[in-house]
Structure formats: structure tokens, C-alpha cells
Scaffold this active site. Structure first.
Site, mmCIF file in Angstrom:
data_model
loop_
_atom_site.group_PDB
_atom_site.id
_atom_site.type_symbol
_atom_site.label_atom_id
_atom_site.label_comp_id
_atom_site.label_asym_id
_atom_site.label_seq_id
_atom_site.Cartn_x
_atom_site.Cartn_y
_atom_site.Cartn_z
ATOM 1 C CG ASP A 54 -1.962 1.010 1.219
ATOM 2 O OD1 ASP A 54 -1.962 1.828 0.303
ATOM 3 O OD2 ASP A 54 -2.797 1.005 2.128
ATOM 4 C CG HIS A 57 -8.904 1.126 -4.137
ATOM 5 N ND1 HIS A 57 -9.863 1.969 -3.612
ATOM 6 C CD2 HIS A 57 -7.733 1.502 -3.566
ATOM 7 C CE1 HIS A 57 -9.300 2.809 -2.769
ATOM 8 N NE2 HIS A 57 -8.008 2.556 -2.722
#
Length: 429
Positions: free
Chosen positions: A243, A337
Site C-alpha cells: 500500500d 480501486h
């Protein structure tokens, strides 16, 4: 969770996002039992998203024994804790000024807080009533950052100095916000690579508040400790996804333009400052973990193993949004996403994500209360966070597995020069 990683000195830790870089069993899932069907868009990860880790990995993995010696300077052009590397421990806390307290009390408080922050970040005791919690420890990359909420300006008679960029965030369909854990007159971000050093700073800041302000809400978070991996790498979130891969990097030519208010910006007291959007984003891990790895990757748009885009290559290889498989289907799903949060899919909107993970126990039904303390930085939230979150709100595959539970927006002024305190140009200008 936007993408990116943090170097040792003021450079944010690479983490890709939940999605880009950032997805049930029989019967009703715990998510639906919790009343989250319809839950939300997150800006968790990928290119300009909102759940992600922010900074970039250190140039060399630091032996754990060296962590205590790392020091961040309090005085500078920008406040600490924005472009510095991700720390292993963190505390976010908001205060409201006490009844009857105003500008005079705020000045005295910011003076105390600034001096305490300077001392603690240098590895010195906090003051005459120091608790000795961090005795024997070095600075441990401690950073303490201060910001002002929308309500602060009315409380201090400074409404005319309140920035337009601090106007309340719009409502999003994915929000399930607890007002008691949102906003606040003042906000403090604390980060360190040692848990005791971070707690020591939190305790000192709370004690310094005295009768001038009281805690409105407080949250605790963590990240991977420096040196825990064989080589520097982008962080992972609690969904197991790399991330922060596409987080803006300080070395990029337009970094300052995107993240900091210019020297001649408005209002003048915000020169070299930034705006922080703070959100507690709960991850519905029981539902997420029921998905296959392939299904999780389709939700995010990146491989779970190494953070590479599903279109191929390595972690930092540009995502090919038009690539299709043998059946003509997009390799990166239209609602992935990572695709939705890309700056080039949002008019260039970008933010620097610098979050902490959190785990606040297990509910009576066995559901973990865990997720991301999302903190993102930008020169203007109306051009950074808001457009991306609006788009996520309309069709992000990840929104089914997350829930926004609290929110705050704070104006974080530029750093204090030697002999000054944070916010002096606002409070005494």
C-alpha cells in the site's frame, strides 16, 4: 490507500494502496450483521487514493539497535511528520478548547506544546514534571505535528483568518461517522519508532493542555518497524496488500505544489503549510478474508504478492488501463480501486497518504475492530481528497469491505522558525 514508501529522513514509506496501489460465506455475513451493506468508498490506496501508507522506504534497512538515535528536527520550513518516513507507532489526538478559553489561552498552549515538542524530538526530557516514561531512549524518529480545525477560528475570534480550504468536507454515501470521534478545535499527530517514546510524547502533550483544552478523541496506530524486512520495501496494510506505491514523492517536480501551500498563498499564515484529512477507516476483515487471492487482486487492481499492476510488470510499472485478456475483458477491472484512484483518472488530484494501521480489540461477536487511521496531506483538500473520494463513493469495488467511521479536516501551518511556536503567524499576526 494510495501508493508509496518512506525513506529515513523526511520522505514518505512506499505503500501501495488497498486497491491500487488499493474486494461471504453462507447466510448473512458479519459485515451485513454490522449494518454495513452499502458501506463506502475509501480512498484507500493506489495512485491518489485515500487508504494507503504514505511514505517511501529507507535507503537502507536500519538495524533495530540504531532506531533510538534517529532524530527529526522540530524547526524548519514545514512541520515534521508530513514527509518523514512512516513510524512504527503513532497517536492521533484532537482537543477542544475549554469553556471560556480563547485566543490568549490558545497562544499560551501552542507555546507550551511547541517547546515540549522541540525538547522531546531532540531526545530531551519534556520538562520539570517529566514522567520518565522514555528515560534511556533516544529520539527514535519522534515527530509531533499540530493543526487547527474549522471550529478553532470561531473560538479564538479569528474567523476572518479561516481558510476557505478548511470548509467542512461534503457528506459521502459511504460515511458512517461518529461525531464524537470527528473534527475538533486542535489536532496533534505523534509518531515514533519506539512505543514508549510515542506514549511519552502523548502524555506530555495531554498534560500541557492543562485547563486550556480537553481531549475530544484519541486513536492509536502502528506500522511495520524499520529493519523488520530483509530490504526496504513498500508497507502492507491489514488486508495484506502492498500500500503506497503511487504516493507522490518529494523528489518529483510538482510535489510541493500538490502538497504544500505556496509561500505567497492565502491566507498568508498558511505559507508552507498543508491540509490533513484524517479518517478512521474500519476494514471488514472477516468478509475480505473469505475472498480468494484472485478476487482480492481484482478488487484492488494489483497483485497481492508484489504490488504489481494486474496488467503486468513490477510494482512501479505503469498500469495499462486498456489491456484485455483473451476473452476481451479488461485485465484491471473497471471498478478496481487502483484504477479509480489514479490521478490521471481524477483530473490530476493527488494527495500524500501517511497513515497508521489500528487494531482496537475484538467485538463480542468475534469481529476485529481494525483498519486504517488514514491521514492524507494536500495543498487544498477540494482539489486533493474530495474529488477522489467522490469518485470512489460512486463505484469502488473496495467500498464493500471498508467503513469510514470518523473524519476530520485540519489546517497545519508551516514549520516554526527558531524562537517561534507553531501557529504564531496566525495567533499574533
Amino acid at each position: 490507500m494510495p501508493d508509496q514508501s518512506l525513506p529515513k529522513a523526511r520522505t514518505p514509506e512506499a505503500t501501495t494502496s488497498l486497491s491500487e496501489p488499493a474486494p461471504a460465506h453462507e447466510g448473512l455475513s458479519r459485515r451485513r450483521l454490522l449494518g454495513t451493506a452499502g458501506a463506502t468508498g475509501l480512498v484507500l490506496g493506489t495512485a491518489g487514493a485515500a487508504v494507503g501508507y504514505a511514505a517511501a522506504p529507507s535507503e537502507a534497512a536500519a538495524p533495530l539497535t540504531s532506531l533510538g538515535t534517529d532524530r527529526v528536527m522540530f524547526h524548519g520550513k514545514h512541520q515534521p511528520g508530513i514527509t518523514d518516513g512512516l513510524q512504527a507507532r503513532g497517536h492521533l489526538v484532537a482537543f477542544d478548547l475549554a469553556a471560556g478559553a480563547g485566543r490568549k489561552e490558545a497562544v499560551a498552549l501552542l507555546r507550551r506544546w511547541s517547546e515540549t515538542a522541540r525538547r522531546l524530538m531532540a531526545g530531551e526530557p519534556g520538562g520539570h514534571d517529566d514522567t520518565d516514561v522514555a528515560r534511556d531512549a533516544g529520539p527514535s524518529s519522534l515527530t509531533i505535528t499540530f493543526g487547527f480545525g474549522h471550529s478553532f477560528f470561531a473560538r479564538t475570534g479569528l474567523e476572518k483568518q479561516r481558510p476557505t480550504a478548511l470548509d467542512p468536507l461534503p457528506e459521502f454515501s459511504s460515511d458512517h461517522l461518529d461525531k464524537n470521534r470527528s473534527n475538533g478545535d486542535l489536532w496533534v499527530q505523534i509518531g515514533a519508532n519506539d512505543a514508549l517514546v510515542a506514549f511519552h510524547a502523548l502524555r506530555a502533550i495531554q498534560k500541557d493542555a492543562g485547563r486550556a483544552a480537553k481531549v475530544r478523541w484519541q486513536m492509536n496506530g502502528f506500522n511495520r518497524s524499520p529493519g523488520a524486512t530483509t530490504h526496504p520495501m513498500t508497507a502492507r496494510n491489514l488486508m495484506g496488500q502492498i500500500d503506497g506505491t503511487r504516493n507522490p514523492k518529494p523528489g518529483e517536480t510538482d510535489f510541493d505544489q500538490r502538497i504544500f501551500v505556496p509561500e505567497k498563498g492565502e491566507p498568508a499564515w498558511m505559507a508552507h503549510g498543508s491540509y490533513a484529512v484524517v479518517r478512521r477507516i474500519r476494514m471488514l476483515l472477516d468478509d475480505w478474508e473469505q475472498l480468494s487471492v484472485k478476487a482480492q487482486e481484482d478488487v484492488i487492481g494489483r497483485r497481492k504478492s508484489d504490488g504489481a499492476a494486474l496488467s503486468g510488470g513490477a510494482e512501479t510499472t505503469a498500469m495499462d488501463l486498456e489491456k484485455t485478456d483473451a476473452k476481451g475483458n479488461l485485465v484491471v477491472p473497471i471498478n478496481a480501486h487502483a484504477r479509480i484512484t489514479r490521478p490521471d483518472q481524477n483530473g490530476g488530484a493527488a494527495m500524500l497518504r501517511r497513515p497508521f494501521s489500528f487494531h482496537d480489540g475484538i467485538d463480542t461477536d468475534g469481529v476485529p475492530d481494525a483498519g486504517l487511521l488514514f491521514v492524507c496531506w494536500q495543498a487544498d483538500p477540494l482539489r486533493g481528497f474530495v474529488p477522489v473520494q467522490r469518485k470512489l463513493d460512486r463505484g469502488d469495488a473496495l467500498s464493500e469491505f471498508i467503513r469510514h467511521e470518523s473524519s476530520g479536516l485540519f489546517a497545519v501551518p508551516g514549520g516554526a522558525a527558531e524562537g517561534e511556536y507553531v501557529g504564531q503567524k496566525l495567533l499574533e499576526g
